[in-house]
Design a protein around this motif. Sequence first.
Motif, PDB file in Angstrom:
ATOM      1  N   THR A 131      44.028  43.834  33.140  1.00 58.94           N
ATOM      2  CA  THR A 131      43.663  44.942  33.581  1.00 58.94           C
ATOM      3  C   THR A 131      43.964  45.873  34.643  1.00 58.94           C
ATOM      4  N   SER A 132      43.947  45.121  35.285  1.00 58.44           N
ATOM      5  CA  SER A 132      44.616  44.789  37.431  1.00 58.44           C
ATOM      6  C   SER A 132      45.723  45.766  37.379  1.00 58.44           C
ATOM      7  N   THR A 183      38.795  38.224  43.152  1.00 64.09           N
ATOM      8  CA  THR A 183      38.024  39.106  42.536  1.00 64.09           C
ATOM      9  C   THR A 183      38.251  40.060  41.851  1.00 64.09           C
ATOM     10  N   PRO A 184      38.239  40.943  41.165  1.00 57.69           N
ATOM     11  CA  PRO A 184      38.823  42.003  40.311  1.00 57.69           C
ATOM     12  C   PRO A 184      39.419  43.085  41.227  1.00 57.69           C
ATOM     13  N   GLU A 185      38.272  43.592  42.371  1.00 59.08           N
ATOM     14  CA  GLU A 185      38.764  44.581  43.354  1.00 59.08           C
ATOM     15  C   GLU A 185      40.485  44.033  44.444  1.00 59.08           C
ATOM     16  N   CYS A 213      42.264  42.178  43.615  1.00 60.23           N
ATOM     17  CA  CYS A 213      43.224  41.752  42.201  1.00 60.23           C
ATOM     18  C   CYS A 213      44.057  43.603  42.268  1.00 60.23           C
ATOM     19  N   PRO A 229      43.489  37.138  37.942  1.00 55.56           N
ATOM     20  CA  PRO A 229      41.772  37.007  38.233  1.00 55.56           C
ATOM     21  C   PRO A 229      40.757  36.427  37.814  1.00 55.56           C
ATOM     22  N   ASP A 230      40.881  35.372  36.897  1.00 53.44           N
ATOM     23  CA  ASP A 230      39.531  34.330  36.896  1.00 53.44           C
ATOM     24  C   ASP A 230      40.340  33.322  38.033  1.00 53.44           C
ATOM     25  N   THR A 250      45.814  35.499  33.090  1.00 54.37           N
ATOM     26  CA  THR A 250      44.570  35.311  32.571  1.00 54.37           C
ATOM     27  C   THR A 250      44.413  33.579  31.749  1.00 54.37           C
ATOM     28  N   GLU A 280      49.339  40.727  34.466  1.00 56.39           N
ATOM     29  CA  GLU A 280      48.457  39.270  35.029  1.00 56.39           C
ATOM     30  C   GLU A 280      48.505  38.494  34.055  1.00 56.39           C
TER      31      GLU A 280
END
Length: 305
Positions: A92-93, A283-285, A287, A277-278, A176, A174
């Motif tokens: 996602t990032s 945090t997602p932000e 990343c 991200p895990d 994960t 990413e």
Amino acid sequence: MTNKQFYPIGTPGQPWTEREKQLWQQSQTRSRSYKNDVLDVLEQLKHRYEIVQYGELRYGDDRYPLMAAKSKNWDDNLPVALITGGVHGYETSGVMGALSFLTECRSEYEGKLNLLVAPCVSPWAYERIARWNYDAVDPNRQFFAQGKAEESRALMKFTAPLKGQFAVHVDLHETTDTDESEFSPALAARDGLQPEPTRVPDGFYLVSDEQNSRLDFQSAIIAAVAHVTHIAPAEEDGTMLGFPVVSPGIVEYDNNAWHLCSTMTGAPFTTTTEVYPDSAETTPEDCIRAQVVTVRRAIDFALSN
């Protein structure tokens, strides 16, 4: 993380046939919207970039326009920076980082460099949070003339006329926990092999190409990203995921042998990001921010070198 159970699709030790691939396709569920998350954002940026369609995916009843953003005042006399995200749709990032960079970037590179950004190379997989495309093929192993992924072929055809003009290419990825819980077991099952568990690196790292080893470039990015999120440490044997760590946060191997996206331009400065991200430490932000910082530092380094 160790997964000793066989993947639920297929017979252990036997590669998938078309039947197993169909079962896999049917097991994939649309979880988010490429139109809402990507196309609508690009539409909002039309006043600042030239938004172009470079292909279309047709998978079953689904149609996906493949879109990129270009500098509005493109100058053929200037070098080009290519930013790619979402080659693996579930990461996602990479997608959000590419879009965030476009949104934040104003005119700071005008007259210095042309921007070309493909924020979501694999939209079918983006919607299903999958690594592979519809045909159970990993696009990031298909960037060569005989590649089987339409996503990869379309991007290569689109960028081919610019060969020789690229200064830098950053491919946003990413790593994960699902790499080990889902995607590695699926790969082993598809190919009739036994899964080989590995440890997911906890933190940000870069993949450098041993055929284009610019550790000064890679290290400059690591130093910038370290202000945003933590850098993944090497294992006790000096490796990550079985590859040598040649400098803090940097693994290096022959990217061409794997036909990775980062090899397709021949740019003097290339890298592949990997954020985690895990991790409990990010945090997602964070990343997404790490991806944006990478892009900016990579372009600035290329312009000054």
